[in-house]
Design a protein around this motif. Structure first.
Motif, short mmCIF file in Angstrom:
data_model
loop_
_atom_site.label_atom_id
_atom_site.label_comp_id
_atom_site.label_asym_id
_atom_site.label_seq_id
_atom_site.Cartn_x
_atom_site.Cartn_y
_atom_site.Cartn_z
N MET A 120 0.82 -1.21 0.00
CA MET A 120 0.00 0.00 0.00
C MET A 120 0.86 1.27 0.00
N ASP A 121 2.10 1.13 0.52
CA ASP A 121 2.98 2.30 0.56
C ASP A 121 3.73 2.52 -0.75
N HIS A 122 3.69 1.54 -1.66
CA HIS A 122 4.43 1.64 -2.91
C HIS A 122 3.48 1.57 -4.12
N ILE A 123 2.32 2.16 -3.95
CA ILE A 123 1.38 2.18 -5.07
C ILE A 123 1.90 3.14 -6.13
N GLY A 124 2.01 2.68 -7.34
CA GLY A 124 2.52 3.49 -8.45
C GLY A 124 4.03 3.45 -8.60
N ASP A 125 4.74 2.70 -7.71
CA ASP A 125 6.20 2.58 -7.79
C ASP A 125 6.54 1.44 -8.75
N SER A 126 7.16 1.76 -9.87
CA SER A 126 7.45 0.74 -10.88
C SER A 126 8.59 -0.18 -10.47
N THR A 127 9.39 0.25 -9.50
CA THR A 127 10.50 -0.59 -9.04
C THR A 127 10.07 -1.61 -7.98
N TRP A 128 8.84 -1.48 -7.45
CA TRP A 128 8.35 -2.38 -6.39
C TRP A 128 7.49 -3.48 -7.00
N THR A 129 7.76 -4.73 -6.57
CA THR A 129 6.97 -5.87 -7.05
C THR A 129 5.97 -6.26 -5.97
N PRO A 130 4.70 -5.95 -6.14
CA PRO A 130 3.70 -6.28 -5.10
C PRO A 130 3.29 -7.75 -5.16
#
Length: 422
Positions: A120-130
């Protein structure tokens, strides 16, 4: 004035005499039900006409309610049958609630996994793999739960390979979702295909009749099938519901007695293509053996008829029921014929299915009719027996005479032998 006073005294005395001689009206107090039933017969005449409570209603539903059932856990041990037996509104409510609860439960777990991993803290972060792509809140987690369990797969939200806990949850939800689908869909399928609706097209006559058939007093009722698809292996049974008291004083409420409708002859097996009249011969084994026309309205009894068979289309067992109380049993009537021969086929007129017509029927019970028939045959039996007795007496007299003659002859021969010796 004196005349007026004298006239007043006379009128007063007359009114007193009338008050004394007038009959006193005694109003019977209202008594409770148990006290009214315990009253003697001559006092309880006005309460004699009581409404008979049905054990089985005309539509086949049993008029019995189960109360004070403490072992309610037994219903949960067979939860499938419990759900099938529920009414439609409760069944649909449970159907919707089960799916909604499972979707919400797994949607909450998907949201917790994303929240604890920090997606939820990395919404829209392309470097983060959810764990689940495009999952940005509880609503999206709930929609992903629905897509997973129902295998819709829109392709917008997908699980990634960097989330082992999500893979395990996906497996668990897939397996449990299949079980829930099998259970609930199976329950709804059985509920829809229940043969109870097939029993709606199996009809019984409104009244039962008692009349003579082949010289014997019979109880009859009519059954019919409104569908062209037949009931396979159809059979009919009948029960007499009547309270009784044993010789030991035990009271048995709603005692069930079998009514023979052709069990020993195989007539209870029906080929129910057209309406049939089911007949019960009133003989010595019948519970109606001592009931006459005058006594029938006084009896508190109920006849329950049960028609069973397999539905030809589904192969499921179907049962239709109905009942007849004393007011629905017509003495001295027969059923109107409903089958006619047309050009190349037989036609059934269901407008006359419940109609009856009056016929000459004795008002006596079957026992009284049998006694009258036996008394009518007594003179013949007496004449035959008397002739047989007379013939036997003549034979015995002839035998005695022959024996005496033989003894006399033997005596004469013995005397001649003695004389010759001398």
């Amino acid at each position: 004035v004196c005349l007026f006073l004298m006239a007043a005294n006379v009128l007063e005395e007359d009114s007193m005499e009338q008050d004394i001689e007038s009959p006193v009206t005694i109003h019977q107090p209202k008594l409770p039900k148990q006290a009214r039933e315990d009253l003697p017969k001559n006092i309880n005449k006005e309460f004699s006409k009581r409404k008979i409570q049905r054990y089985v209603r005309k539509d086949g539903k049993c008029n019995v309610h189960h109360g004070n059932v403490r072992e309610t856990y037994r219903y949960l041990t067979d939860i499938f049958t419990t759900l099938v037996d529920l009414k439609w509104r409760f069944n649909l409510l449970i159907f919707v609630m089960v799916y909604t609860v499972t979707w919400l439960f797994f949607g909450m777990i998907w949201w917790l996994i994303a929240y604890m991993r920090g997606d939820m803290d990395h919404i829209g972060d392309s470097t983060w793999t959810p764990c689940v792509s495009n999952l940005n809140g509880f609503v999206s987690a709930f929609l992903f739960s629905i897509e997973t369990e129902t295998t819709i797969g829109y392709g917008y939200r997908v699980i990634t390979d960097k989330c082992p806990e999500g893979i395990i949850l996906l497996l668990v939800q897939s397996v449990l979702g299949s079980i829930v689908n099998a259970f609930m869909v199976g329950c709804m399928f059985v509920k829809i295909s229940q043969p109870k609706k097939r029993a709606e097209t199996l009809v019984f006559s409104t009244n039962a009749v008692i009349s003579m058939r082949d010289g014997k007093l019979c109880l009859m009722f009519r059954v019919g099938d409104l569908r062209n698809s037949h009931i396979v292996e159809a059979s009919i049974r009948a029960k007499l519901i009547k309270s009784k008291q044993t010789k030991e004083g035990e009271f048995i409420p709603l005692n069930q007695t079998d009514i023979n409708v052709g069990y020993y002859t195989g007539d209870d097996r029906l080929f129910l293509v057209s309406p049939l009249i089911i007949s019960h011969e009133i003989n010595q084994q019948s519970p109606f053996w001592e009931i006459s026309k005058a006594q029938l309205p006084k009896e508190e009894l109920e006849i329950v008829v049960i028609l069973e068979g397999m539905v030809e289309a589904t192969g499921m067992t179907c049962q239709a029921r109905s009942s007849y109380i004393t007011s629905e049993i017509l003495w001295g009537y027969r059923f109107t014929p409903v089958l006619t021969l047309e050009d190349g086929f037989y036609e059934v007129d269901y407008n006359s299915f419940h109609e009856t017509y009056e016929t000459n029927t004795p008002v006596y019970s079957a026992k009284e009719l049998a006694e009258m028939a036996s008394r009518a045959e007594l003179p013949l039996t007496w004449s035959v027996s008397s002739k047989l007795d007379q013939h036997a007496e003549l034979e015995t007299e002839e035998e005695e005479k022959n024996q005496e003659d033989q003894n006399e002859r033997n005596g004469d021969v013995a005397n001649l032998e003695n004389e010759s010796k001398v």
